[in-house]
Design a protein around this motif. Sequence first.
Motif, mmCIF file in Angstrom:
data_model
loop_
_atom_site.group_PDB
_atom_site.id
_atom_site.type_symbol
_atom_site.label_atom_id
_atom_site.label_comp_id
_atom_site.label_asym_id
_atom_site.label_seq_id
_atom_site.Cartn_x
_atom_site.Cartn_y
_atom_site.Cartn_z
ATOM 1 N N ILE A 1 0.828 -1.212 0.000
ATOM 2 C CA ILE A 1 0.000 0.000 0.000
ATOM 3 C C ILE A 1 0.862 1.261 0.000
ATOM 4 O O ILE A 1 0.379 2.344 -0.290
ATOM 5 N N MET A 2 2.163 1.115 0.295
ATOM 6 C CA MET A 2 3.011 2.307 0.392
ATOM 7 C C MET A 2 3.119 3.074 -0.925
ATOM 8 O O MET A 2 3.248 4.290 -0.921
ATOM 9 N N GLY B 1 1.610 8.257 -3.391
ATOM 10 C CA GLY B 1 0.915 9.044 -4.413
ATOM 11 C C GLY B 1 -0.158 9.930 -3.802
ATOM 12 O O GLY B 1 -0.262 11.112 -4.112
ATOM 13 N N LEU B 2 -0.938 9.344 -2.891
ATOM 14 C CA LEU B 2 -2.009 10.091 -2.216
ATOM 15 C C LEU B 2 -1.436 11.265 -1.420
ATOM 16 O O LEU B 2 -1.940 12.392 -1.483
ATOM 17 N N VAL C 1 -8.548 1.931 2.072
ATOM 18 C CA VAL C 1 -9.286 1.539 0.864
ATOM 19 C C VAL C 1 -9.001 2.521 -0.270
ATOM 20 O O VAL C 1 -8.755 2.122 -1.413
ATOM 21 N N GLY C 2 -9.004 3.817 0.063
ATOM 22 C CA GLY C 2 -8.751 4.851 -0.939
ATOM 23 C C GLY C 2 -7.453 4.600 -1.700
ATOM 24 O O GLY C 2 -7.455 4.538 -2.941
ATOM 25 N N PRO C 3 -6.329 4.460 -0.973
ATOM 26 C CA PRO C 3 -5.064 4.219 -1.671
ATOM 27 C C PRO C 3 -5.092 2.981 -2.561
ATOM 28 O O PRO C 3 -4.506 2.981 -3.647
ATOM 29 N N ILE C 4 -5.793 1.926 -2.114
ATOM 30 C CA ILE C 4 -5.828 0.715 -2.946
ATOM 31 C C ILE C 4 -6.569 0.992 -4.252
ATOM 32 O O ILE C 4 -6.125 0.586 -5.332
ATOM 33 N N LEU D 1 2.972 -3.392 -9.773
ATOM 34 C CA LEU D 1 3.624 -4.394 -8.926
ATOM 35 C C LEU D 1 2.915 -4.505 -7.580
ATOM 36 O O LEU D 1 2.730 -5.603 -7.041
ATOM 37 N N ALA D 2 2.517 -3.342 -7.037
ATOM 38 C CA ALA D 2 1.811 -3.334 -5.755
ATOM 39 C C ALA D 2 0.502 -4.109 -5.870
ATOM 40 O O ALA D 2 0.122 -4.848 -4.953
ATOM 41 N N ILE D 3 -0.186 -3.950 -7.024
ATOM 42 C CA ILE D 3 -1.453 -4.666 -7.225
ATOM 43 C C ILE D 3 -1.224 -6.173 -7.216
ATOM 44 O O ILE D 3 -2.004 -6.932 -6.622
ATOM 45 N N VAL D 4 -0.120 -6.604 -7.864
ATOM 46 C CA VAL D 4 0.179 -8.036 -7.856
ATOM 47 C C VAL D 4 0.410 -8.527 -6.429
ATOM 48 O O VAL D 4 -0.130 -9.544 -5.993
ATOM 49 N N LEU D 5 1.217 -7.751 -5.682
ATOM 50 C CA LEU D 5 1.500 -8.108 -4.286
ATOM 51 C C LEU D 5 0.205 -8.158 -3.470
ATOM 52 O O LEU D 5 -0.031 -9.080 -2.687
#
Lengths: 280, 306
Positions: free
Chosen positions: A123-124, A129-130, B42-45, B283-287
């Motif tokens: 999530i980092m 970005g946020l 949730v927002g960041p995801i 990459l983060a989405i894959v993780l």
Amino acid sequence: MALASPTAPRRRTAAVAAYAELAIVALAFLAPFGWLFLASLSTSPTLDTSIPDEPTLRNFADVLTGDNLHSLANSLVLSLGSALLTLLLAAPAAYPLSRYGRRFGRPILLGLLFATGLPVTAIMVPVYGLFVQLDLLDSVPATVLFLTATGLPMAIWMMKNFMDEVPISLEEAAWVDGANGLRALVRIVLPLMVPGTTVVFTFTFALTWGNFFVPFILLIDPGKQPASVAIYQYFGINGMASYGLLAAFSILYSLPVVLLYAVAQRTLGNAFAMQGAVKG
Amino acid sequence: MVAVGLPERTVTRRPPARRGRRAAGRVLPLVPAFGLLALFFVGPILWCVYASFTDISLTGAGASSPHLVGLRNYRQMFSDPAFAKSLWLTVVFVIGSAVIGQNVGGLALALLMNGRHRIVRAVVGGIVVGAWVLPELVAGFMWYAFLSDHGTFNAILRAVGLHGGSWLYSSPLAAVTIANVWRGTAFSMLVYSAALSNVPDELLEAASVDGASGWARLRHVTLPLIRRAMLTNLMTITLQTLAVFTLIFVMTGGGPGTKSQTLPIFMYQEAFKFYHLGYGAALAIVLLAVGAVFSLVYLRAMRKEV
């Protein structure tokens, strides 16, 4: 007189073997600590592990400079801030989940449990970005809010489990007297679950104190960075020259969480070992 | 992460019902916590999903006006040999240090400690848990020093007549794997110790009287009884190990070259070192997706507890 069991000698051999194996395991786990303690007491440490000729505590005195103390204070602000905020948010959220039946709480609890499994590391990237877009980079309060959010699913889940153990009959009396849910929570439920609340507090505090990645990404000004980031930067800049100081600083930095864990373990016993069986 | 041994659910009776206020009383206390979760979790995801379809970056054209690029980041990822290698290293790291190292090691330790003298349990348990309580960063430094050319490990090897080596250069993945076993075994040990204390002695005694060997007792009595603890433990440590960043970052930085570059390190370098935020997001989405799959399995195992 008891008859000797035919398996007794075998059992004794097994016990001796088990103790021998435990001793080896203990030594193996202890070995990596050796360098840290010896280097922190040495005047000219290297990466070698050697007994210092004249053990000294000078490294500890030298490392407690203004900047380093400042970073420890920053760690305290981040950890205390997120731990208190976590309790403040988790306690009221856990209350209806614990008290109002399964149909209401179950989907929420399943969602929370799912969230505890997601890797915060991943999530980092979006959080960075946020923070850039909202101009929150390098903001201590925003970092506290994010740290709180990452620990919140687990904290609510733990709080709810501890709350389940407080019998509802006590509140029913209060409801009859016209107290609302919040009053019942603050006056009756929370005082009865001090051990559970302590576990959640300790867990959140230790998790934040040990966190390196989050402040490393979100805080840029060295004056705002906690000890974890300061130690890392310090090592990068001074490298080889100051292993003694690095070791001493690492010990000072580790001490609070180790002590906190020891105290919590001692006073809360199994409740801590099991419900708080958590790692950061 | 939750361990096993959750308390029994208490039967809840409903507080006095007053319709509208009742609904508000249920939902309002949840609002602050879930508001924060929506904003910072949730927002960041969701933003990450969006960013993974753009060429957003921290410098250059992509910084000011990112464009939608469709599946480009994902196509790049799946044709990137560095990604394939990183994925493989992650799998090896997770299986080696969590599924085998911490899980089997923790079970073995719990079995060894079961029924031993109180003081021995306290001392050995204290040392093992000490490794776990220590901040990850400090553990990283310690293992860096421990495995360095002139470090303690090589000194021990020399003392018993063996040759040392530059472990962090010659076998970095093994080095970080062992360090992670050292750091994480305590968790599995605690879980299994609690589970073993619930295995009734009479069953083991009975099996013993029937002539079952120690191994047979373990396989046919103990293990089936602690199956649930094992499943939750495996899921928990897998998820934790998947996200390990600091330990590897401090010990090897993912190197030498890319020899210990697991997915979190790879993602960090793409996003924060090369400023490819879009690619980093993919990459983060894959993780996250890998974590979500394991998390769902974990959820299935825990479903009865909720």
